[in-house]
Design a protein around this motif. Structure first.
Motif, PDB file in Angstrom:
ATOM      1  N   GLU A 104       0.693  -1.016   0.159  1.00 33.35           N
ATOM      2  CA  GLU A 104      -0.060   0.038   0.030  1.00 33.35           C
ATOM      3  C   GLU A 104       0.957   1.335   0.013  1.00 33.35           C
ATOM      4  OE1 GLU A 104      -3.203   0.384  -0.677  1.00 33.35           O
ATOM      5  OE2 GLU A 104      -3.715  -1.752  -0.394  1.00 33.35           O
ATOM      6  N   SER A 113       1.189   4.060  -3.023  1.00 30.07           N
ATOM      7  CA  SER A 113       0.970   5.308  -2.723  1.00 30.07           C
ATOM      8  C   SER A 113       1.680   6.268  -3.305  1.00 30.07           C
ATOM      9  CB  SER A 113       0.863   5.780  -1.347  1.00 30.07           C
ATOM     10  OG  SER A 113       2.088   5.781  -0.547  1.00 30.07           O
ATOM     11  N   SER A 124      -3.444   7.873   6.746  1.00 32.11           N
ATOM     12  CA  SER A 124      -4.268   7.984   5.727  1.00 32.11           C
ATOM     13  C   SER A 124      -4.225   7.250   4.520  1.00 32.11           C
ATOM     14  CB  SER A 124      -4.146   9.531   5.148  1.00 32.11           C
ATOM     15  OG  SER A 124      -3.916  10.564   6.202  1.00 32.11           O
ATOM     16  N   ASN A 181      -7.254   4.764   3.552  1.00 31.85           N
ATOM     17  CA  ASN A 181      -7.910   4.920   2.343  1.00 31.85           C
ATOM     18  C   ASN A 181      -7.268   4.192   1.222  1.00 31.85           C
ATOM     19  OD1 ASN A 181      -9.959   7.041   3.497  1.00 31.85           O
ATOM     20  ND2 ASN A 181      -7.594   7.892   3.831  1.00 31.85           N
ATOM     21  N   GLY A 182      -6.271   3.624   1.187  1.00 35.26           N
ATOM     22  CA  GLY A 182      -5.617   2.815   0.165  1.00 35.26           C
ATOM     23  C   GLY A 182      -4.594   3.672  -0.523  1.00 35.26           C
ATOM     24  N   TRP A 234      -5.879   5.492  -3.627  1.00 36.12           N
ATOM     25  CA  TRP A 234      -6.573   6.719  -3.529  1.00 36.12           C
ATOM     26  C   TRP A 234      -5.537   7.733  -3.239  1.00 36.12           C
ATOM     27  CZ3 TRP A 234      -6.314   9.447   1.338  1.00 36.12           C
ATOM     28  CH2 TRP A 234      -7.012  10.424   1.542  1.00 36.12           C
ATOM     29  N   TYR A 235      -4.586   7.478  -2.200  1.00 35.48           N
ATOM     30  CA  TYR A 235      -3.521   8.655  -2.160  1.00 35.48           C
ATOM     31  C   TYR A 235      -2.504   8.954  -3.243  1.00 35.48           C
ATOM     32  CZ  TYR A 235       0.141  11.191   0.414  1.00 35.48           C
ATOM     33  OH  TYR A 235       0.948  11.923   0.882  1.00 35.48           O
ATOM     34  N   ASP A 263      -3.823   9.403  -6.185  1.00 32.13           N
ATOM     35  CA  ASP A 263      -4.433  10.600  -7.046  1.00 32.13           C
ATOM     36  C   ASP A 263      -4.485  11.926  -6.571  1.00 32.13           C
ATOM     37  OD1 ASP A 263      -5.320   8.500  -8.659  1.00 32.13           O
ATOM     38  OD2 ASP A 263      -7.227   8.094  -7.861  1.00 32.13           O
TER      39      ASP A 263
END
Ligand SMILES: Cc1cc2nc3c(=O)[nH]c(=O)nc-3n(C[C@H](O)[C@H](O)[C@H](O)COP(=O)(O)O)c2cc1C
Ligand code: SF4
Ligand code: FES
Lengths: 158, 529
Positions: free
Chosen positions: B143, B147, B316, B320-321, B324-325, B327
């Motif tokens: 993860e 990120s 975070s 949220n994964g 997600w980060y 982006d």
């Protein structure tokens, strides 16, 4: 003093970075690290006196003589320079009668005030900044702060 | 009535404690029933001390007043905190400086009681840990890799690579070391988050411990941050009492604990290997790499060293994964960065936003230009080893690649603004002097070169006034910079030329009294024509 220093620092011997903790403890207790403490610390940590002195001299925080009643650290770094730290420093230094470059720590003749440079206190949006006896101070006005220091120098309080 | 007032150093520095005392005094005397919560700061430092009052009808649930002084307290209480008061700022949620931000790391800062673990959990804390708990160490690291998170301490190294190296290393003991030395002038994000939301850092370190198999963490904290020390120590004690730290963190069966370790006033101890030496109780002298700390760090054991903000980003990412980060931000500069608007700036403070914002926009529109009202002349980005940029360069986007392209760095996100009274020759001299003051002494170009550099700059400043061969001296400076860049072990000596060269390149008139350096010293990396 020697025996109490030994007792004070013994708990740190086996800690990670115990020597730095010990030096902080000595300074917090006595206000500075006296030369007589060096052989005691060396003995407790099983290091040479040279090694102890080497560590003490490397770090800005460690004092080898007592400080004044009040310790003022004035930020000399860029963000405070941008809002008048140089002017503030000069005013205070001249009010206390210090000459020459501001590099080490200066103690006033009365022994009441020690002035030290510091490189950033994390108050960079609130400069010029300083720390007076451990309390952060920001948005300092040169005249007002100089007057405040002058009053401390004249024994107004503390 | 519930009031909120920051305990952040920057609020205390401008009188927050006196305001708090006055609130207690007046409310006791008048018999008002008031609860005062000391929070972190929202990071709007020109408005500190900023007092907030709970108001469910206001956007963001509170209304703010600032800057407040003790004299305002009795009238404010008497007037029931009317919005007619001259210090009234309206609903917190309507304040432009806050509205324009993307607060991921600082989402709770200024809102919660930093010492209440319960408050932390109510406001979304521990969800990252909750997610991590259900993952294998390998998945957690994946993860982080996904990120795209890069270290926020200055070097911007991809976190995932480091985590993987520590995870895969075989050892009986591994460590997580949080670099809280925050020595860069113009930066205060680490301090703010440690004072305002310490459990976030603890959560990040616990997740890192689970991921790489470390059972012990240290926070190496600079001694200039006594308030942070006090808050971290108290927060760690609550985390232990809650079982978030200890023999079985959060019931996972894995042990993890954290100690705060105080530095002793040495900028170089922010460099990770010097930090490790210092943490071992020695002089903070830089180590040669390899071995990398990831493999041989503290006491020779695999050690994950990360900046405070890097670790505070971890919860975070896990909650949220990584996808997600990723982006947020632009290109390889993913996520958000807490930019710190410092120096001579009208609206100074902390501004968290995704990478990609234009520097000039941040300084002039959001920051409101200079505090003195004079023209902005120079902006130093990235602390004492960062470049001085002129107005003409402020259209640069704040991302790692754009800055690398002009030979500068985003560093820890500090943005220090100077007005037109700045003398760039004095700043270049300071850059050398600072290096001389803080050099660990291991390599000659840095130890001696910085002293020579300071002397050369002093002579340029003298010649500029009294006449003399400034151009010849600038040639010597150029040579010296080259030697320092090529011959220094770490970025202290290696990057001190960055502020020096950028000052000369962009502000030649401050050195020579002329703007044109054609045919003379080359400070751009290309030959002047
Ligand atoms: C002279 C010098 C000073 C540094 N100071 C700091 C500092 O104060 N805080 C920090 O986090 N990193 C600092 N660094 C960067 C660290 O060496 C290291 O890259 C960082 O702690 C790694 O964490 P990160 O990957 O999360 O950025 C400094 C580097 C150098 C060369
Ligand atoms: S460049 Fe300077 S600070 Fe870095 S290792 Fe060399 S002497 Fe030490
Ligand atoms: S530069 Fe002075 S407090 Fe940071």
């Amino acid at each position: 003093m020697q025996t109490s220093i030994a007792a004070l620092i013994k708990p740190f011997v086996c800690d990670t970075g115990g020597l730095l903790k010990a030096l902080h403890a000595v300074q917090n207790t006595y206000g500075y690290i006296d030369a007589v403490a060096v052989p005691v610390i060396a003995d407790v940590f099983n290091l040479s006196k040279a090694e102890i002195k080497g560590v003490i001299s490397f770090y800005e925080d460690f004092r080898r003589s007592p400080a004044g009643h009040h310790v003022i650290k004035i930020c000399q770094a860029e963000a405070c320079q941008a809002v008048g730290a140089r002017d503030l420093t000069e005013k205070i230094r001249s009010a206390l009668g210090f000459g020459g470059p501001f590099s080490g720590c200066d103690t006033s003749v009365t022994g009441r005030i020690t002035l030290e440079p510091v490189y950033c206190l994390g108050l960079c949006a609130s400069g010029p900044a300083a720390m007076l006896d451990g309390v952060p101070r920001g948005r300092l006005n040169s005249e007002d702060f100089t007057r405040e220091i002058k009053a401390l120098e004249n024994g107004a309080e503390g | 009535m519930k009031l909120f007032l920051p305990l952040d150093s920057a609020a205390v520095a401008v009188g927050a404690d006196a305001v708090a005392d006055e609130i207690s005094r007046v409310t006791a005397k008048m018999g008002h029933s008031v609860t005062l919560v000391r929070t972190g700061s929202r990071g709007l430092f020109w408005l500190e001390p900023m007092l907030e009052i709970e108001d469910e009808n206001a956007v963001g649930g509170r209304r703010a007043f600032g800057p407040v002084s003790p004299e305002m307290i009795a009238p404010l209480l008497d007037g029931n905190f009317s919005d007619d008061h001259p210090a009234a700022l309206g609903a917190v949620g309507d304040i432009d400086f806050l509205k324009a931000q993307t607060r991921m790391i600082f989402s709770r800062c200024g809102i919660t009681d930093p010492l209440s673990l319960e408050d932390y959990k109510i406001h979304g804390g521990m969800t990252g840990f909750g997610a991590a708990q259900k993952m294998s160490p390998k998945t957690i690291v994946e993860e982080i890799t996904t990120s795209g998170l890069r270290g926020r301490g200055g070097a911007a190294f991809p976190a995932g690579i480091k985590w993987n190296a520590v995870r895969k290393a075989k050892a009986d003991q591994k460590y997580i070391v949080c670099n809280a030395d925050e020595g860069d002038s113009g930066t205060f994000a680490d301090r703010m988050i440690m004072e305002g939301d310490p459990f976030l850092l603890i959560e990040g370190m616990v997740i890192a411990g689970l991921a790489v198999g470390a059972s012990k963490g240290f926070i190496y904290l600079r001694s200039e941050y006594p308030v942070a020390e006090h808050i971290l120590t108290a927060a760690l004690a609550s985390a232990r009492a809650d079982g978030l730290l200890g023999a079985s963190v959060g019931g996972t069966g894995k042990a993890f604990d954290i100690d705060v370790f105080m530095g002793a006033g040495a900028y170089i101890c922010g460099e990770e290997t010097a930090l490790l030496e210092s943490l071992e109780g020695k002089r903070g002298q830089v180590r040669a790499k390899p071995p990398l700390p990831a493999l041989e760090g503290l006491d020779g054991k695999p050690t994950l060293v990360h900046n405070v903000i890097s670790l505070c980003t971890v919860p975070s990412v896990l909650a949220n994964g990584g996808a997600w980060y990723r982006d947020f931000g632009v290109g390889k500069s993913t996520g958000t960065m807490p930019f710190q608007l410092a120096g001579n700036i009208k609206y100074g403070g902390l501004f968290e936003a995704p990478f990609g914002l234009e520097l000039g926009d941040l300084v002039n529109r959001i920051g409101g230009g200079t505090r003195t009202g004079q023209q902005v002349r120079a902006v130093q980005v990235g602390g004492p080893l960062g470049a001085y940029l002129p107005l003409s360069e402020l259209d640069i986007p704040l991302d790692y690649e754009a800055f690398a392209q002009i030979g500068a760095g985003v560093g820890h996100g500090g943005i220090t603004v100077f007005d037109d009274s700045v003398d760039l020759a004095a700043q270049a001299k300071y850059a050398f002097d600072f290096c001389a003051h803080e050099s660990c002494g291991k390599c000659t170009p840095c130890r001696i070169g910085s002293v020579r550099g300071g002397e050369l700059m002093a002579s340029i400043i003298a010649k500029r006034q009294n006449g003399g061969d400034v151009a010849g001296t600038l040639d010597l400076v150029a040579d010296l910079c080259e030697v320092m860049e090529d011959g220094s072990l770490c970025a202290m000596g290696g990057m001190t030329p960055v502020p020096v060269k950028s000052a000369i390149q962009y502000f030649p008139e401050d050195f020579t009294g002329e703007t044109d350096l054609t045919g003379r010293t080359d400070f751009t990396g290309e030959k002047n024509k």
